[in-house]
Design an enzyme around this catalytic site. Structure first.
Site, PDB file in Angstrom:
ATOM      1  N   HIS A  35      -7.457  -2.234   5.664  1.00  0.00           N
ATOM      2  CA  HIS A  35      -6.648  -1.142   6.202  1.00  0.00           C
ATOM      3  C   HIS A  35      -7.389   0.155   5.919  1.00  0.00           C
ATOM      4  O   HIS A  35      -8.474   0.140   5.317  1.00  0.00           O
ATOM      5  CB  HIS A  35      -5.261  -1.167   5.544  1.00  0.00           C
ATOM      6  CG  HIS A  35      -4.221  -0.365   6.270  1.00  0.00           C
ATOM      7  ND1 HIS A  35      -4.164  -0.276   7.636  1.00  0.00           N
ATOM      8  CD2 HIS A  35      -3.208   0.410   5.796  1.00  0.00           C
ATOM      9  CE1 HIS A  35      -3.143   0.499   7.988  1.00  0.00           C
ATOM     10  NE2 HIS A  35      -2.560   0.937   6.889  1.00  0.00           N
ATOM     11  N   HIS A  91       6.497  -5.275  11.638  1.00  0.00           N
ATOM     12  CA  HIS A  91       5.808  -3.976  11.683  1.00  0.00           C
ATOM     13  C   HIS A  91       5.509  -3.602  13.129  1.00  0.00           C
ATOM     14  O   HIS A  91       4.380  -3.262  13.490  1.00  0.00           O
ATOM     15  CB  HIS A  91       4.521  -4.041  10.842  1.00  0.00           C
ATOM     16  CG  HIS A  91       4.056  -2.694  10.359  1.00  0.00           C
ATOM     17  ND1 HIS A  91       3.126  -1.940  11.043  1.00  0.00           N
ATOM     18  CD2 HIS A  91       4.378  -1.956   9.270  1.00  0.00           C
ATOM     19  CE1 HIS A  91       2.889  -0.826  10.387  1.00  0.00           C
ATOM     20  NE2 HIS A  91       3.638  -0.803   9.294  1.00  0.00           N
ATOM     21  N   HIS A  94       1.227   3.981   2.088  1.00  0.00           N
ATOM     22  CA  HIS A  94       1.740   4.728   3.226  1.00  0.00           C
ATOM     23  C   HIS A  94       3.263   4.809   3.098  1.00  0.00           C
ATOM     24  O   HIS A  94       3.913   3.876   2.613  1.00  0.00           O
ATOM     25  CB  HIS A  94       1.342   4.064   4.544  1.00  0.00           C
ATOM     26  CG  HIS A  94      -0.072   4.357   4.944  1.00  0.00           C
ATOM     27  ND1 HIS A  94      -0.837   3.489   5.696  1.00  0.00           N
ATOM     28  CD2 HIS A  94      -0.870   5.436   4.692  1.00  0.00           C
ATOM     29  CE1 HIS A  94      -2.033   4.017   5.890  1.00  0.00           C
ATOM     30  NE2 HIS A  94      -2.078   5.192   5.283  1.00  0.00           N
ATOM     31  N   HIS A 121       0.855  -1.188   0.000  1.00  0.00           N
ATOM     32  CA  HIS A 121       0.000   0.000   0.000  1.00  0.00           C
ATOM     33  C   HIS A 121       0.889   1.235   0.000  1.00  0.00           C
ATOM     34  O   HIS A 121       2.114   1.131   0.041  1.00  0.00           O
ATOM     35  CB  HIS A 121      -0.952  -0.012   1.198  1.00  0.00           C
ATOM     36  CG  HIS A 121      -0.278   0.058   2.529  1.00  0.00           C
ATOM     37  ND1 HIS A 121       0.503  -0.964   3.038  1.00  0.00           N
ATOM     38  CD2 HIS A 121      -0.259   1.040   3.488  1.00  0.00           C
ATOM     39  CE1 HIS A 121       0.959  -0.635   4.227  1.00  0.00           C
ATOM     40  NE2 HIS A 121       0.511   0.574   4.510  1.00  0.00           N
ATOM     41  N   ASP A 158       5.900   4.540   4.898  1.00  0.00           N
ATOM     42  CA  ASP A 158       6.852   3.569   5.437  1.00  0.00           C
ATOM     43  C   ASP A 158       6.946   2.308   4.597  1.00  0.00           C
ATOM     44  O   ASP A 158       7.792   1.448   4.847  1.00  0.00           O
ATOM     45  CB  ASP A 158       6.507   3.215   6.889  1.00  0.00           C
ATOM     46  CG  ASP A 158       5.087   2.710   7.080  1.00  0.00           C
ATOM     47  OD1 ASP A 158       4.183   3.204   6.385  1.00  0.00           O
ATOM     48  OD2 ASP A 158       4.875   1.831   7.940  1.00  0.00           O
ATOM     49  N   HIS A 159       6.105   2.194   3.567  1.00  0.00           N
ATOM     50  CA  HIS A 159       6.136   1.014   2.697  1.00  0.00           C
ATOM     51  C   HIS A 159       6.590   1.336   1.274  1.00  0.00           C
ATOM     52  O   HIS A 159       6.795   0.423   0.485  1.00  0.00           O
ATOM     53  CB  HIS A 159       4.757   0.356   2.650  1.00  0.00           C
ATOM     54  CG  HIS A 159       4.362  -0.264   3.944  1.00  0.00           C
ATOM     55  ND1 HIS A 159       4.390  -1.635   4.176  1.00  0.00           N
ATOM     56  CD2 HIS A 159       3.938   0.298   5.108  1.00  0.00           C
ATOM     57  CE1 HIS A 159       4.001  -1.876   5.408  1.00  0.00           C
ATOM     58  NE2 HIS A 159       3.717  -0.722   6.002  1.00  0.00           N
ATOM     59  N   ASP A 178      -0.274  -4.196   5.869  1.00  0.00           N
ATOM     60  CA  ASP A 178      -0.937  -3.617   7.049  1.00  0.00           C
ATOM     61  C   ASP A 178      -2.419  -3.950   7.000  1.00  0.00           C
ATOM     62  O   ASP A 178      -3.079  -3.682   5.988  1.00  0.00           O
ATOM     63  CB  ASP A 178      -0.765  -2.100   7.068  1.00  0.00           C
ATOM     64  CG  ASP A 178       0.654  -1.681   7.406  1.00  0.00           C
ATOM     65  OD1 ASP A 178       1.508  -2.574   7.553  1.00  0.00           O
ATOM     66  OD2 ASP A 178       0.906  -0.465   7.502  1.00  0.00           O
TER      67      ASP A 178
END
Length: 315
Positions: free
Chosen positions: A137, A264, A62, A60, A64-65, A206
Site C-alpha cells: 500500500h 472496501h 489511514h 494501517h 477510514d481504518h 488495503d
C-alpha cells in the site's frame, strides 16, 4: 468461527456502507479488525458488545481504518471495563495512542496493551495463531491470517488397547503429553491420528496484489480482500495502491481459497453488481460484503447471512 462485517466502504462512508471494521468470534475470543469512524454504532446495530472485544488489529493508519478507535476505547472506559485490551498495529501505534491520551480524549481504568508489529506470528494461543505480512500500500499495511490449531484425532480404541485407562490420561495424550501406564511410557504419537488442518481466515487490509499475500492466504476458508475499484478503473487502483475486483479474484484463485469476500468498495459505484460479476468470471465462489453481512464457518459448511439491519444496496 463467526465473521460480522461492520463497515464495507472505502475512504468515504455512504448511507449504505460504513468505514472499515470486521468482528471475528473465534473460540472464546472476540477480535476486531480495523476500527473506522462509526464502528461503535455499527456494533450496536449488530448487537455485539464492545466490552467483549479482547483484541483489536489495525491494518494501517489511514483514517477510514482507525478514526473510530479513540471513541471505542473511551466508551469501554465509560462502561467500567476492567479487563486488559490488546491493540496491534504497524509501527507508530504507541505514538498514536499516546497523542489521543495526552489530548484528553479519554481516560480509562483498564490496562491498554499496545503491540507494534511487523511480519510473523502476532498472537499464539492454545486454540489459534495469527500471522501477519506487510502488504503493498502507499503506507505500511498489515494483512492478517487467523487459523485454528487443529489437534490430530485421538484414537481411543488404540489407547485402550495399549492399556491407557479411560480418564485424565486421554486428555494428556491428546494435548501432547506422555503418560506412564504400569511402568510403560505411552507417547502421544502412538494414539494420535495424522495432522489435521483447522479453519483459516485471511484479511488483506488495503493493498495492491502481491505474492506475500498469496502465500499468507494459501488454502484459506475465507479470504477477505479489498476491491475498491472495478476493472475499468484499474489505473486509479494502481495510482492509489488499491485492488480491483478482478485482481482480488486472481489472488483468491492463486491462493486456492474456498470463499472470496470483497469489501472496501468505493462510493463512486451505485451498485456492487459489476464488481461481483467481474470477480466471479475469475473466481466463482465470490460475494460482495454489505454492512452486517455474517459468515459462519462451521465444521462441514460455511453459511452466509445478509442481515438487513439498515437498507443496503444488495443487487
Amino acid at each position: 468461527m463467526e465473521i460480522t462485517f461492520l463497515g464495507t466502504s472505502s475512504a468515504v462512508p455512504s448511507k449504505y456502507r460504513n468505514h472499515a471494521g470486521i468482528i471475528l468470534k473465534y473460540f472464546k475470543d472476540t477480535l476486531l479488525f480495523d476500527c473506522g469512524e462509526g464502528t461503535q454504532r455499527q456494533l450496536t446495530y449488530a448487537k455485539i458488545s464492545p466490552m467483549k472485544i479482547d483484541k483489536i488489529f489495525i491494518s494501517h493508519y489511514h483514517g477510514d481504518h482507525i478514526l473510530g478507535l479513540a471513541g471505542l476505547i473511551q466508551s469501554m472506559g465509560f462502561r467500567g471495563r476492567e479487563e486488559d485490551l490488546d491493540v496491534y498495529g504497524p509501527k507508530g501505534l504507541e505514538k498514536i495512542i499516546g497523542v489521543i491520551s495526552n489530548y484528553g480524549f479519554f481516560q480509562i481504568n483498564f490496562q491498554l496493551n499496545i503491540h507494534e508489529i511487523d511480519e510473523g506470528v502476532v498472537v499464539e494461543t492454545d486454540e489459534y495463531i495469527i500471522k501477519s505480512i506487510i502488504a503493498e500500500h502507499n503506507i505500511p499495511n498489515i494483512a492478517y491470517s487467523i487459523y485454528e490449531k487443529k489437534k490430530p484425532r485421538f484414537l481411543r480404541e488404540k489407547a485402550i488397547e495399549l492399556g491407557v485407562p479411560v480418564g485424565p490420561a486421554f486428555g494428556k495424550l491428546h494435548s501432547g503429553q506422555e503418560v506412564e501406564v504400569d511402568g510403560k511410557i505411552i507417547k502421544p504419537e502412538q494414539v494420535l491420528g495424522p495432522p489435521r488442518t483447522g479453519k483459516k481466515v485471511t484479511y488483506s487490509g488495503d493493498t495492491r496484489p502481491c505474492e506475500k499475500l498469496i502465500e499468507l492466504a494459501k488454502d484459506s476458508d475465507v479470504l477477505i480482500h479489498e476491491a475498491t475499484y472495478e476493472d475499468a478503473d484499474k489505473d486509479k487502483a494502481i495510482e492509489n495502491c488499491h485492488s480491483t475486483s478482478k485482481e482480488a479474484a486472481e489472488i483468491a484463485k492463486e491462493a486456492n481459497v474456498k470463499l472470496l469476500v470483497l469489501t472496501h468498495i468505493s462510493t463512486r459505484y451505485t451498485s456492487d453488481l459489476n464488481i461481483k460479476n467481474e470477480a466471479k468470471e475469475i473466481f466463482e465462489n465470490t460475494l460482495v460484503a454489505n454492512d452486517f453481512t455474517e459468515i459462519n464457518i462451521g465444521k462441514d459448511k460455511t453459511s452466509i447471512n445478509f442481515k438487513n439491519i439498515l437498507t443496503v444496496n444488495n443487487d
